[in-house]
Write a protein that holds these residues in place. Structure first.
Motif, PDB file in Angstrom:
ATOM      1  N   GLY A   1       0.864  -1.155   0.124  1.00  0.00           N
ATOM      2  CA  GLY A   1      -0.208  -0.029  -0.153  1.00  0.00           C
ATOM      3  C   GLY A   1       0.814   1.122   0.045  1.00  0.00           C
ATOM      4  O   GLY A   1       1.717   1.225   0.467  1.00  0.00           O
ATOM      5  N   GLY A   2       0.250   2.380  -0.497  1.00  0.00           N
ATOM      6  CA  GLY A   2       1.145   3.579  -0.512  1.00  0.00           C
ATOM      7  C   GLY A   2       2.475   3.626  -1.545  1.00  0.00           C
ATOM      8  O   GLY A   2       3.019   4.679  -1.202  1.00  0.00           O
TER       9      GLY A   2
ATOM     10  N   GLY B   1      -6.573   2.934   7.677  1.00  0.00           N
ATOM     11  CA  GLY B   1      -7.334   2.629   6.271  1.00  0.00           C
ATOM     12  C   GLY B   1      -6.640   2.500   4.910  1.00  0.00           C
ATOM     13  O   GLY B   1      -6.968   1.762   4.187  1.00  0.00           O
ATOM     14  N   LYS B   2      -5.743   3.370   4.924  1.00  0.00           N
ATOM     15  CA  LYS B   2      -4.602   3.437   3.769  1.00  0.00           C
ATOM     16  C   LYS B   2      -3.585   2.915   4.026  1.00  0.00           C
ATOM     17  O   LYS B   2      -2.799   3.109   4.984  1.00  0.00           O
TER      18      LYS B   2
ATOM     19  N   GLY C   1       0.577   2.138   3.345  1.00  0.00           N
ATOM     20  CA  GLY C   1       1.589   3.382   2.989  1.00  0.00           C
ATOM     21  C   GLY C   1       1.652   4.306   3.875  1.00  0.00           C
ATOM     22  O   GLY C   1       2.516   5.054   3.770  1.00  0.00           O
TER      23      GLY C   1
ATOM     24  N   PRO D   1      -1.887  13.626   6.407  1.00  0.00           N
ATOM     25  CA  PRO D   1      -2.941  14.786   5.916  1.00  0.00           C
ATOM     26  C   PRO D   1      -3.018  14.877   4.541  1.00  0.00           C
ATOM     27  O   PRO D   1      -2.934  16.052   4.166  1.00  0.00           O
ATOM     28  N   THR D   2      -3.170  14.049   3.906  1.00  0.00           N
ATOM     29  CA  THR D   2      -3.551  13.886   2.206  1.00  0.00           C
ATOM     30  C   THR D   2      -5.080  13.788   1.904  1.00  0.00           C
ATOM     31  O   THR D   2      -5.561  13.192   2.887  1.00  0.00           O
ATOM     32  N   PRO D   3      -5.612  14.191   0.992  1.00  0.00           N
ATOM     33  CA  PRO D   3      -6.629  13.557   0.578  1.00  0.00           C
ATOM     34  C   PRO D   3      -7.042  12.282   0.717  1.00  0.00           C
ATOM     35  O   PRO D   3      -8.035  11.844   1.142  1.00  0.00           O
ATOM     36  N   PHE D   4      -6.140  11.455   0.194  1.00  0.00           N
ATOM     37  CA  PHE D   4      -6.555  10.026   0.122  1.00  0.00           C
ATOM     38  C   PHE D   4      -6.337   9.563   1.635  1.00  0.00           C
ATOM     39  O   PHE D   4      -7.005   8.736   1.878  1.00  0.00           O
TER      40      PHE D   4
ATOM     41  N   HIS E   1      -9.580  10.674   3.489  1.00  0.00           N
ATOM     42  CA  HIS E   1     -10.677   9.711   2.903  1.00  0.00           C
ATOM     43  C   HIS E   1     -10.615   8.498   3.607  1.00  0.00           C
ATOM     44  O   HIS E   1     -11.739   7.907   4.019  1.00  0.00           O
ATOM     45  N   ASP E   2      -9.392   7.783   3.580  1.00  0.00           N
ATOM     46  CA  ASP E   2      -9.457   6.435   4.165  1.00  0.00           C
ATOM     47  C   ASP E   2      -9.351   6.362   5.532  1.00  0.00           C
ATOM     48  O   ASP E   2     -10.131   5.447   6.228  1.00  0.00           O
TER      49      ASP E   2
ATOM     50  N   ASP F   1       3.394  17.542   8.009  1.00  0.00           N
ATOM     51  CA  ASP F   1       3.519  18.694   7.593  1.00  0.00           C
ATOM     52  C   ASP F   1       3.448  18.991   6.082  1.00  0.00           C
ATOM     53  O   ASP F   1       3.330  19.822   5.136  1.00  0.00           O
ATOM     54  N   LEU F   2       2.856  17.709   5.546  1.00  0.00           N
ATOM     55  CA  LEU F   2       2.560  17.474   4.088  1.00  0.00           C
ATOM     56  C   LEU F   2       1.034  17.865   3.992  1.00  0.00           C
ATOM     57  O   LEU F   2       0.235  18.042   5.190  1.00  0.00           O
ATOM     58  N   GLY F   3       0.403  18.170   2.748  1.00  0.00           N
ATOM     59  CA  GLY F   3      -1.148  18.120   2.718  1.00  0.00           C
ATOM     60  C   GLY F   3      -1.753  19.294   3.377  1.00  0.00           C
ATOM     61  O   GLY F   3      -1.398  20.549   3.360  1.00  0.00           O
ATOM     62  N   ASP F   4      -2.967  18.910   3.863  1.00  0.00           N
ATOM     63  CA  ASP F   4      -3.780  20.062   4.535  1.00  0.00           C
ATOM     64  C   ASP F   4      -4.339  19.953   5.865  1.00  0.00           C
ATOM     65  O   ASP F   4      -3.634  18.833   6.286  1.00  0.00           O
TER      66      ASP F   4
ATOM     67  N   TYR G   1       7.151  15.158   8.171  1.00  0.00           N
ATOM     68  CA  TYR G   1       7.681  14.623   6.911  1.00  0.00           C
ATOM     69  C   TYR G   1       9.126  14.908   6.685  1.00  0.00           C
ATOM     70  O   TYR G   1       9.684  16.228   6.754  1.00  0.00           O
TER      71      TYR G   1
END
Lengths: 292, 288
Positions: A11-12, B8-9, B11, B191-194, B197-198, B221-224, B244
Motif C-alpha cells: 500500500g502507499g 485505512g490506507k 503506506g 494529512p493528504t486527501p487519500f 478519505h481512508d 507537515d504535508l497536505g492540508d 515529513y
C-alpha cells in the motif's frame, strides 16, 4: 479489448497517483477503481455518478431469540468463532460470520434466519477522462473479490458497447482475493513499487502472482531517489525476471500538491514529471501491443 | 494488554510506527504481524525465527465410491466449493472456506477432512520481545483463516506480556478481524486527501467496536488540515505527529527503525506509548 491493472503489493506505493495520470493519457478507455475497500481514484477524477446499484453478496446468520432454545449447537459448529453465547442466549457476530449456513442448516429448532447481505454500492460515472466504474464496500464487509469481478465485467461490457479498446484499472494492495480477482483476464499488470525493504518484498510476492496468471509485468519504481542503490537492485531483479521497466519516478512533494488540487500529475505544470509519466505510459502501451 | 496499529490506507506508516514502538516498549511484549498478505515488520525487526510452521485449512476430500449424488453437500455449500455435475462429484478446494458443513451433512461418509495450505506461521524473538507473523502463500486468496489461526495464539502470548499488532490496511473484514481483540487501536494516517478519505472510512469501521482509539499523523507537515479538523470534531485524540522528512524516508528505505535512527523522535514514540497504555487501561470504554 485489452486490460491494464495497476497494482503494487504494498500500500502507499503510488498506484492511484499513477493510475490517475494514465487515465488522463489513455485515449478512450473505460476507467475502473477496483479498490472497493478504500477507493481513492474518485478523489482525483471527481466522477459524476450516472447510476448507482446495490451490491449483495452472500448471506449472514441471524439467531431469532424467540425461537432459540439456547442449546448452543450453533456455537459448537461454527468454525469462525462467530456465535457468542452469554448463558443460554446466543447471538451471531456479523463481522465474524462467514455466511456458511452450517448453523442455519443444523439448528434443531430452525431458529436461525439467513438474510442476504447488502455489502456496498457500485457506480457508473462520467469523468473528465471518460467513463468510470467504481464502488464502495460498507466498512467491515468481506472483500471477497466478487465485487471486483462485477466491476471488471461491467467495465468490459461498457467498453464493448462504446467501441473502446481499453479498460484501465486501479488495483488494490496485497496479494489476496481482491487482487487475484483483479488479475483475471488482465493483459498487463503495472506494478508500482518503491525502493524500500517492504517495497521489494511485496513486489516479489505480487510479481509471482502475476506469473501464475501469465500476466505481462511492467514495473515502475516510485520515489526511486530515496534509495538509488536499492532502485538499481530492484531494476536488476526485474530485468532478470524478464519484466519491462517503464520508468523511475522521483520522490516529489508535487504528488501530494497535485492531489490537494484534485489534479492528476499530467495536469500540473510540472513538465519534468509529466514527461516521465508520458514515457512510462508509452512503455506500458508498447508492452500491451505485444499481447495477442 | 493488546494494542493494534491500523490504518485505512496502505503506506501511511503502520510498520514504521509498530517497529518504533517495539524498540521503545518497556516491559515484555510480542510483536504480531497480521498483515498476512504483505507482512513487512520482520524486514525491520529482523527477528530470529525459531519456529516456522505451515498453516492449513480443512477442506473436504471426496470418496466417489461412497457418494450417492444426493447433493446434500452441494446444497449446504455457500461458496461453490463442492458440487455434483453430470453425475460427478466435484470439489474445488481453493474455493472452500473450511466451514465443515459438507462433512457434517453427508449421510454416506463420502467426505473426509483433507487440507489446503494457507501459508505459514513464523515465531521467534526480536531482541527482548517475542515475534509472530502470518505469511499467506502466494496464490492463496483467503487471508482471514490464516489470521484466525494467528489470533488463536493470543491467549498464550498474553501470558508473556503485551501484544502489539501490525494490522493489514483497509477497512474490510481482514482489517476489522485484526483489531477485534485489541484493547486500544492506533490509527495511522497522513494529512493528504487519500489519507483523510481512508482515515474516515477506518474511523467509521472501527468506532462500533467501542474501543479507545487515537490517531498518529505521519508526514504531518504535508497536505492540508482536514485530518486534524476531523479529529477535533470527532474527539479523536492525536497521540503523535511524525514530521515529513526526506531523511526519515531514506532511513526507512535502508531498513532502519525510525525511532532508533532519529533521537529527536524517541520522545514522540514514548509519548505515543504512554497514551496507548493510558487509553487501554481505562482511558475509554472497552466493548468486549
Amino acid at each position: 479489448m485489452r486490460e491494464i491493472v495497476v497494482i503494487s503489493g504494498k500500500g502507499g506505493a503510488g498506484k492511484t497517483s499513477m493510475a490517475g495520470a494514465f487515465a488522463h493519457l489513455a485515449d478512450k478507455a473505460i476507467l475502473c477503481d477496483l479498490d472497493v475497500d478504500a477507493p481513492d481514484l474518485h478523489l482525483l477524477l471527481d466522477p459524476r455518478v450516472k447510476s448507482e446499484e446495490s451490491f449483495y453478496s452472500g448471506h449472514e446468520a441471524v439467531i431469532d431469540p424467540d425461537r432459540c432454545i439456547g442449546c448452543g449447537q450453533c456455537a459448537e459448529l461454527c468454525r469462525f468463532d462467530a456465535v457468542r453465547g452469554d448463558g443460554d442466549v446466543y447471538r451471531v457476530d456479523s463481522l465474524a460470520c462467514e455466511g456458511c449456513k452450517v448453523c442455519v442448516a443444523l439448528c434443531p429448532e430452525q431458529a436461525i434466519d439467513f438474510p442476504e447481505k447488502h455489502c456496498g454500492q457500485w457506480y457508473v460515472s462520467d469523468t473528465r477522462f471518460g467513463p468510470m466504474v467504481h464502488a464502495q464496500l460498507f466498512p467491515g464487509e468481506e472483500n471477497s473479490g466478487r465485487l471486483v469481478t462485477l466491476l471488471k465485467q461491467k467495465a468490459r461490457a461498457m467498453a464493448e458497447e462504446q467501441g473502446l479498446d481499453l479498460v484501465l484499472c486501479d488495483g488494490t494492495p496485497g496479494i489476496g482475493c481482491p487482487v487475484i480477482s483483479s488479475m483475471a483476464g488482465t493483459d498487463v499488470a503495472v506494478i508500482v513499487t518503491e525502493p524500500t525493504p517492504s517495497g521489494l518484498h511485496d513486489l516479489k510476492r505480487v510479481a509471482e502472482l502475476c506469473e501464475r496468471f501469465r500476466t505481462k509485468v511492467a514495473v515502475l519504481v516510485n520515489k526511486w531517489d530515496i534509495n538509488p542503490a536499492m532502485t538499481g537492485e530492484i531494476e536488476a531483479w526485474c530485468v532478470g525476471r524478464g519484466y519491462t521497466l517503464v520508468g523511475r519516478f522521483p520522490h516529489d512533494r508535487a504528488v501530494v500538491d497535485a492531489m490537494l488540487e484534485r489534479k492528476v500529475l499530467t495536469e500540473t505544470d510540472n513538465a519534468e514529471l509529466s514527461r516521465i509519466i508520458n514515457t512510462s505510459w508509452a512503455g506500458v502501451l508498447a508492452l500491451l501491443d505485444t499481447c495477442n | 494488554m493488546i494494542y493494534a496499529v491500523a490504518s485505512g490506507k496502505g503506506g501511511t506508516g503502520k510498520t514504521t510506527v509498530s517497529s518504533s514502538l517495539a524498540v521503545l516498549w518497556d516491559g515484555s511484549a510480542t510483536l504480531v504481524d497480521l498483515d498476512v498478505e504483505e507482512p513487512n515488520l520482520h524486514l525491520f525487526l529482523k527477528p530470529e525465527l525459531t519456529d516456522v510452521r505451515k498453516a492449513y485449512i480443512e477442506v473436504p476430500e471426496a470418496d466417489e465410491s461412497k457418494c450417492t449424488r444426493c447433493r446434500a453437500c452441494a446444497d449446504i455449500c455457500q461458496f461453490k466449493a463442492i458440487t455434483v455435475m453430470a453425475d460427478t462429484l466435484l470439489v474445488f478446494p481453493e474455493m472452500c472456506h473450511g466451514c465443515g458443513g459438507c462433512l457434517a451433512v453427508c449421510p454416506e461418509g463420502a467426505l473426509s477432512p483433507g487440507r489446503r495450505e494457507l501459508g505459514e506461521i513464523c515465531r521467534g524473538t526480536a531482541g527482548r520481545h517475542g515475534f509472530v507473523m502470518g505469511r499467506l502463500r502466494v496464490g492463496e486468496a483467503m487471508s482471514p483463516p490464516l489470521m484466525r489461526q494467528v489470533r488463536r495464539l493470543f491467549p498464550e502470548l498474553s501470558r508473556d506480556g503485551d501484544i502489539l499488532i501490525d494490522a493489514p490496511p483497509g477497512v474490510s473484514c481482514p482489517a476489522i478481524a485484526a483489531v477485534t481483540d485489541a484493547d486500544c487501536i492506533v490509527l495511522v494516517t497522513e494529512p493528504t486527501p487519500f489519507g483523510f478519505h481512508d482515515f474516515k472510512l477506518a474511523w467509521e469501521a472501527f468506532t462500533p467496536l467501542g474501543k479507545p482509539m487515537g490517531a498518529v499523523i505521519n508526514r504531518a507537515d504535508l497536505g492540508d488540515t482536514a485530518v486534524r479538523e476531523f479529529c477535533r470534531e470527532n474527539r479523536i485524540p492525536v497521540w503523535a505527529e511524525i514530521p515529513y522528512s526526506r531523511d526519515i524516508a531514506e532511513a526507512y528505505s535502508r531498513g532502519e527503525i525510525v525511532a532508533g535512527a532519529f533521537k529527536e523522535l524517541e520522545r514522540t514514540f514514548t509519548d505515543l506509548r504512554n497514551h496507548m497504555r493510558e487509553a487501554a487501561s481505562g482511558g475509554g470504554a472497552c466493548a468486549k
